[in-house]
Enzyme design. Structure first.
Site, PDB file in Angstrom:
ATOM      1  N   GLY A 140     -35.496   4.874 119.257  1.00 25.49           N
ATOM      2  CA  GLY A 140     -34.677   4.458 120.395  1.00 25.49           C
ATOM      3  C   GLY A 140     -33.727   5.581 120.770  1.00 25.49           C
ATOM      4  O   GLY A 140     -33.904   6.723 120.340  1.00 25.49           O
ATOM      5  N   THR A 187     -41.435   7.861 119.511  1.00 26.60           N
ATOM      6  CA  THR A 187     -41.150   8.430 118.193  1.00 26.60           C
ATOM      7  C   THR A 187     -41.992   7.690 117.159  1.00 26.60           C
ATOM      8  O   THR A 187     -42.375   6.546 117.385  1.00 26.60           O
ATOM      9  CB  THR A 187     -39.648   8.208 117.918  1.00 26.60           C
ATOM     10  N   ARG A 218     -30.485  20.033 121.472  1.00 29.76           N
ATOM     11  CA  ARG A 218     -30.094  18.647 121.175  1.00 29.76           C
ATOM     12  C   ARG A 218     -30.870  18.165 119.948  1.00 29.76           C
ATOM     13  O   ARG A 218     -32.089  18.300 119.869  1.00 29.76           O
ATOM     14  CB  ARG A 218     -30.410  17.769 122.377  1.00 29.76           C
ATOM     15  N   GLY A 255     -31.511  14.763 117.577  1.00 29.99           N
ATOM     16  CA  GLY A 255     -31.320  13.307 117.613  1.00 29.99           C
ATOM     17  C   GLY A 255     -31.270  12.683 116.234  1.00 29.99           C
ATOM     18  O   GLY A 255     -31.210  13.371 115.202  1.00 29.99           O
ATOM     19  N   GLY A 271     -31.324   8.175 120.619  1.00 28.27           N
ATOM     20  CA  GLY A 271     -30.782   8.833 119.437  1.00 28.27           C
ATOM     21  C   GLY A 271     -29.270   8.845 119.365  1.00 28.27           C
ATOM     22  O   GLY A 271     -28.683   8.640 118.297  1.00 28.27           O
TER      23      GLY A 271
END
Ligand code: ASP
Length: 286
Positions: free
Chosen positions: A206, A155, A183, A185, A208
């Site tokens: 990291g 990310t 989904r 995050g 989520g």
């Protein structure tokens, strides 16, 4: 008196193969320089974090925009958010596939000011209304991600302080490999993956689900006190997350004095920080 600008970019918490270290650092530095050019030209922290994150989204080495990981159906669904610290203006998008730069759409939502978070096809329709061209979702899929079999954490995010003392933060991601469709995050959630107010600006990376439950970005800022600067506050928030969730994560935090922290409990988290005047002083690491 003018504030001395600072900008920090991260390229995600995770484990980078040794052969990719230099490449990832070079990508972070190139994006940081893009954001720095905005600050150096007298631009705002908000414009600077957007420019840096768009550069990372366009770089296929990172899990954001082009290069995003695939979900369980082999599709890309991306999340992004952006926030400005003095006006509490925020914008975010979740599970979008047909925009080239999710952070640009998040910024349009921030500028419009009516909503904070938009998701899925309706967010994409808003993008069209705002004049963003539709892209084929397959343009985000790189051979590297097609060939990928394991989880990835790359990310991207950025925090910045401009010469008027304004803070901003932005985060963008393809999420986690093999995630269920729909989904969303932490990177789409203000207070979780991204936050900025008068105390500081934060971008997280990291797992989520753990970051959301910790409210990590806001938690880190809440740990700031006269006795605890960015480093202690970021460490404290990350320790809380690790203790309560066992997850790996990382975050960058920048305060209005230009003091900052880059912390993570993952094997690696690439970052590049530029501060000072003119071309700026560059520091980077993994
Ligand atoms: N936080 C991101 C997510 O869970 C992934 C990452 O930072 O690697 O969507």
């Amino acid at each position: 008196m003018q504030t001395v600008p600072v900008l920090i970019v991260h390229g995600g918490a995770g484990r980078y193969p040794q052969a990719e270290h230099e490449d990832v650092l070079a990508g972070c530095e190139a994006a940081a320089r893009r954001g720095w050019a905005v600050l150096h030209g007298g631009g705002s922290a908000l414009d600077a974090v957007q420019a840096a994150v768009m550069a990372l989204e366009d770089d296929p080495r990172f899990n954001a925009g082009t290069g995003s990981v695939l979900n369980a159906r082999g599709r890309v669904e991306m999340d992004a958010s952006i926030m400005e610290g003095s006006g509490f203006a925020a914008g975010a998008v979740g599970a979008v596939s047909t925009v080239r730069n999710p952070v640009q759409l998040a910024r349009l939502i921030l500028d419009q000011g009516e909503t904070v978070l938009r998701v899925g096809p309706a967010a994409e329709a808003f993008a069209r209304e705002q004049g963003l061209k539709a892209v084929d979702p397959d343009t985000h899929v790189t051979d590297r991600q097609r060939a990928r079999w394991q989880d990835a954490h790359e990310t991207v995010g950025c925090v910045a302080l401009d010469d008027r003392g304004r803070l901003a933060a932005a985060t963008s991601t393809g999420g986690v490999f093999g995630k269920p469709p729909g989904r969303v995050g932490d990177s789409a959630l203000i207070g979780c993956g991204t936050y900025a107010d008068e105390r500081g600006a934060v971008s997280c990376t990291g797992r989520g689900e753990a970051i959301i439950r910790a409210g990590l970005a806001l938690r880190a800022l809440s740990c700031l006190s006269p006795a605890a600067g960015p480093r202690q506050a970021a460490d404290q928030a990350l320790r809380w997350l690790a203790r309560h969730t066992g997850a790996e994560a990382g975050l960058i935090l920048l305060d209005p004095r230009g003091e900052s922290a880059v912390v993570h409990n993952a094997p690696h988290m690439a970052f590049c920080r530029i501060d000072g005047r003119g071309d700026g002083r560059v520091s980077r690491g993994l």
